[in-house]
Design a protein around this motif. Structure first.
Motif, short mmCIF file in Angstrom:
data_model
loop_
_atom_site.label_atom_id
_atom_site.label_comp_id
_atom_site.label_asym_id
_atom_site.label_seq_id
_atom_site.Cartn_x
_atom_site.Cartn_y
_atom_site.Cartn_z
N GLU A 28 -12.10 32.08 -20.24
CA GLU A 28 -10.64 32.10 -20.15
C GLU A 28 -10.07 30.75 -20.57
O GLU A 28 -10.50 29.70 -20.08
N ALA A 29 -9.10 30.80 -21.49
CA ALA A 29 -8.52 29.57 -22.02
C ALA A 29 -7.02 29.72 -22.20
O ALA A 29 -6.52 30.81 -22.51
N TRP A 30 -6.32 28.62 -21.97
CA TRP A 30 -4.88 28.52 -22.20
C TRP A 30 -4.66 27.30 -23.10
O TRP A 30 -5.13 26.20 -22.79
N PHE A 31 -3.97 27.49 -24.20
CA PHE A 31 -3.72 26.39 -25.12
C PHE A 31 -2.29 25.90 -24.95
O PHE A 31 -1.33 26.69 -25.01
N VAL A 32 -2.16 24.61 -24.70
CA VAL A 32 -0.85 24.01 -24.49
C VAL A 32 -0.40 23.29 -25.77
O VAL A 32 -1.21 22.71 -26.48
N HIS A 33 0.89 23.42 -26.05
CA HIS A 33 1.50 22.74 -27.18
C HIS A 33 2.54 21.77 -26.63
O HIS A 33 3.34 22.14 -25.75
N VAL A 34 2.55 20.56 -27.16
CA VAL A 34 3.53 19.55 -26.76
C VAL A 34 4.14 18.97 -28.03
O VAL A 34 3.41 18.65 -28.98
N TRP A 35 5.48 18.84 -28.05
CA TRP A 35 6.14 18.25 -29.21
C TRP A 35 7.44 17.58 -28.81
O TRP A 35 7.94 17.77 -27.70
N ASP A 36 7.96 16.76 -29.70
CA ASP A 36 9.25 16.11 -29.53
C ASP A 36 10.31 17.01 -30.14
O ASP A 36 10.15 17.46 -31.28
N ASP A 37 11.36 17.30 -29.41
CA ASP A 37 12.37 18.23 -29.92
C ASP A 37 13.06 17.71 -31.18
O ASP A 37 13.68 18.48 -31.92
N LYS A 38 12.94 16.43 -31.46
CA LYS A 38 13.50 15.87 -32.69
C LYS A 38 12.56 16.03 -33.88
O LYS A 38 12.96 15.81 -35.02
N ASN A 39 11.31 16.40 -33.61
CA ASN A 39 10.32 16.57 -34.67
C ASN A 39 9.40 17.73 -34.32
O ASN A 39 8.20 17.55 -34.07
N PRO A 40 9.95 18.95 -34.27
CA PRO A 40 9.19 20.10 -33.76
C PRO A 40 8.03 20.54 -34.64
O PRO A 40 7.21 21.35 -34.22
N GLU A 41 7.97 20.03 -35.87
CA GLU A 41 6.88 20.42 -36.76
C GLU A 41 5.56 19.76 -36.37
O GLU A 41 4.49 20.24 -36.75
N VAL A 42 5.62 18.67 -35.64
CA VAL A 42 4.42 17.95 -35.23
C VAL A 42 4.10 18.29 -33.78
O VAL A 42 4.86 17.94 -32.88
N LYS A 43 2.99 18.99 -33.58
CA LYS A 43 2.63 19.44 -32.23
C LYS A 43 1.24 18.96 -31.86
O LYS A 43 0.30 19.02 -32.66
N GLY A 44 1.11 18.51 -30.63
CA GLY A 44 -0.20 18.22 -30.07
C GLY A 44 -0.71 19.46 -29.36
O GLY A 44 0.07 20.17 -28.71
N ILE A 45 -1.99 19.72 -29.49
CA ILE A 45 -2.59 20.91 -28.87
C ILE A 45 -3.70 20.48 -27.90
O ILE A 45 -4.52 19.63 -28.22
N GLY A 46 -3.71 21.11 -26.74
CA GLY A 46 -4.77 20.86 -25.78
C GLY A 46 -5.29 22.17 -25.22
O GLY A 46 -4.59 23.19 -25.23
N GLU A 47 -6.48 22.14 -24.72
CA GLU A 47 -7.12 23.34 -24.18
C GLU A 47 -7.36 23.19 -22.68
O GLU A 47 -8.04 22.26 -22.24
N CYS A 48 -6.79 24.10 -21.91
CA CYS A 48 -7.08 24.22 -20.49
C CYS A 48 -7.96 25.45 -20.34
O CYS A 48 -7.49 26.57 -20.56
N SER A 49 -9.21 25.28 -20.00
CA SER A 49 -10.08 26.45 -19.87
C SER A 49 -11.01 26.28 -18.69
O SER A 49 -11.36 25.17 -18.31
N ILE A 50 -11.39 27.41 -18.11
CA ILE A 50 -12.19 27.39 -16.89
C ILE A 50 -13.40 28.31 -17.02
O ILE A 50 -13.40 29.24 -17.81
N ILE A 51 -14.41 27.99 -16.24
CA ILE A 51 -15.57 28.87 -16.07
C ILE A 51 -15.46 29.48 -14.68
O ILE A 51 -15.51 28.76 -13.67
N ARG A 52 -15.25 30.78 -14.62
CA ARG A 52 -15.10 31.44 -13.33
C ARG A 52 -16.30 31.16 -12.44
O ARG A 52 -17.45 31.27 -12.86
N GLY A 53 -16.03 30.78 -11.20
CA GLY A 53 -17.08 30.51 -10.24
C GLY A 53 -17.65 29.11 -10.30
O GLY A 53 -18.45 28.73 -9.44
N LEU A 54 -17.25 28.33 -11.29
CA LEU A 54 -17.75 26.95 -11.41
C LEU A 54 -16.62 25.93 -11.42
O LEU A 54 -16.70 24.92 -10.73
N SER A 55 -15.59 26.19 -12.20
CA SER A 55 -14.49 25.22 -12.30
C SER A 55 -13.80 25.07 -10.95
O SER A 55 -13.47 26.07 -10.30
N PRO A 56 -13.58 23.82 -10.51
CA PRO A 56 -12.94 23.63 -9.20
C PRO A 56 -11.50 24.09 -9.17
O PRO A 56 -10.95 24.32 -8.09
#
Length: 352
Positions: A28-56
């Motif tokens: 299971e993974a959720w991808f987050v996008h972060v950008w400056d509203d003055k420059n919406p074409e440039v986005k940073g991407i990060g991955e929040c993902s977990i392993i069921r039963g292991l991730s705290p």
């Protein structure tokens, strides 16, 4: 002003993958996008993902927590420092996205010879649990592909059969030709662990990860003191958040190695704390992905390269999924390579 949102994007395994905790069919993974509203074409991407039963941070309100961070993205420094200490994978996802954004949204978080395609990272070949024939097939495939370091998941099938697999490798290859690591994922009972370590030691094993379950500090300390082969802590580090508790754990157990999974330990910051503590005690480490997509694997690999650790890293999991994000990352002859001629496919899959 910064803006953030996220997309749920579960990763599907090409083949169900076995560990001592059970069979994995998706990540299971959720991808987050972060950008400056003055420059919406440039986005940073990060991955929040977990392993069921292991991730705290495997909790029912996981997605709500991601949304809360998005809602407070302009107070992100406070969130990273205070609100996310017990949400390590979410911390890592936003840490990743913000660093990507700061570097132009090109998935180049740490520029180096690795990202310039001028250097490569040695990695281990991962052999998943299964029946004897399946595990032996995987071993041969890894050797044929040029790996000289192999990691076998053990603890789910008959132990004698696992020993036979190790014996079959050593009959063909000595330890200078093939380094063998094994990962028990805490499968051994403390009362039987030492006997099993002695049996494994006959095959010149480099190390064993987490022979017994975490939170048995006294038993683990005794094993590390008396063990015939090096022990690496893995799950033992998960869920330890305070610096003083990290120091106490390392000083008490005195392992031969520690293994770092940033999405389980609080990203770059949390992992660096473990590295610094281990270094003070003369304990080496290596980095391992936690079944992330190529987004997370890319961040971990780029950072790992900058730390100048020559040991094989556990960064070969990017080929596990049917719906992974296409990237410049490649595995070739036991190395992870960043192939600049290949492009990211985040637009097609993640809408970035």
């Amino acid at each position: 002003m910064l803006v953030a949102n996220f997309l749920y994007f579960p990763l599907d395994f090409k083949r169900p993958s076995g560990t001592s905790r059970g069979i994995l069919t998706k990540k299971e993974a959720w991808f987050v996008h972060v950008w400056d509203d003055k420059n919406p074409e440039v986005k940073g991407i990060g991955e929040c993902s977990i392993i069921r039963g292991l991730s705290p941070d495997d909790r029912e309100n996981y997605e709500e927590k991601i949304q809360a961070v998005c809602d407070h993205i302009n107070q992100i420094e406070n969130y990273l420092a205070d609100e996310l200490i017990e949400w390590p994978s979410i911390y890592f996802g936003f840490e990743m996205a913000l660093r990507d954004l700061a570097n132009g949204g090109k998935r180049l978080l740490f520029n180096s010879d690795f990202t310039e395609s001028e250097a490569k990272i040695p990695i281990n070949g991962l052999v998943w649990m299964g029946d004897k024939a399946y595990m032996q097939k995987q071993v041969q495939e890894k050797i044929d592909k040029g790996f000289n370091c192999i990691k076998l998941k053990i603890g789910a099938i008959n132990f004698q059969e696992e020993l036979e697999i190790l014996k079959s490798i050593r009959e063909k290859f000595n330890s200078e030709q093939i380094e063998i690591r094994v990962d028990a994922n805490g499968a051994f009972h403390p009362d039987e662990a030492m006997d099993k370590l002695k049996a494994l030691n006959k095959f010149d094993i480099h190390s064993i990860e987490q022979p017994i379950k975490a939170r048995n500090w006294d038993a683990m300390a005794n094993l590390c003191k008396e063990t015939p082969l090096p022990i690496a802590l893995d799950e033992e580090l998960i869920g330890i958040y305070k610096l003083e508790d990290k120091i106490k754990l390392i000083k008490q157990i005195q392992p031969q190695y520690i293994i770092l999974k940033p999405s389980l330990l609080g990203g770059f910051k949390g992992s660096q704390e473990w590295i610094d503590i281990a270094k003070a005690e003369g304990i080496p480490w290596w980095m391992t992905s936690a079944l992330e997509s190529n987004i997370g694997l890319n961040a971990i690999a780029q950072w790992a390269y900058t730390l100048n650790n020559p040991m094989p890293q556990g960064l070969g999991t990017g080929q596990l999924f049917t719906n992974n994000i296409e990237s410049p990352l490649e595995v070739s002859e036991g190395y992870l390579i960043y192939n600049q001629s290949k492009k990211w496919a985040v637009d097609e899959k993640l809408g970035a």
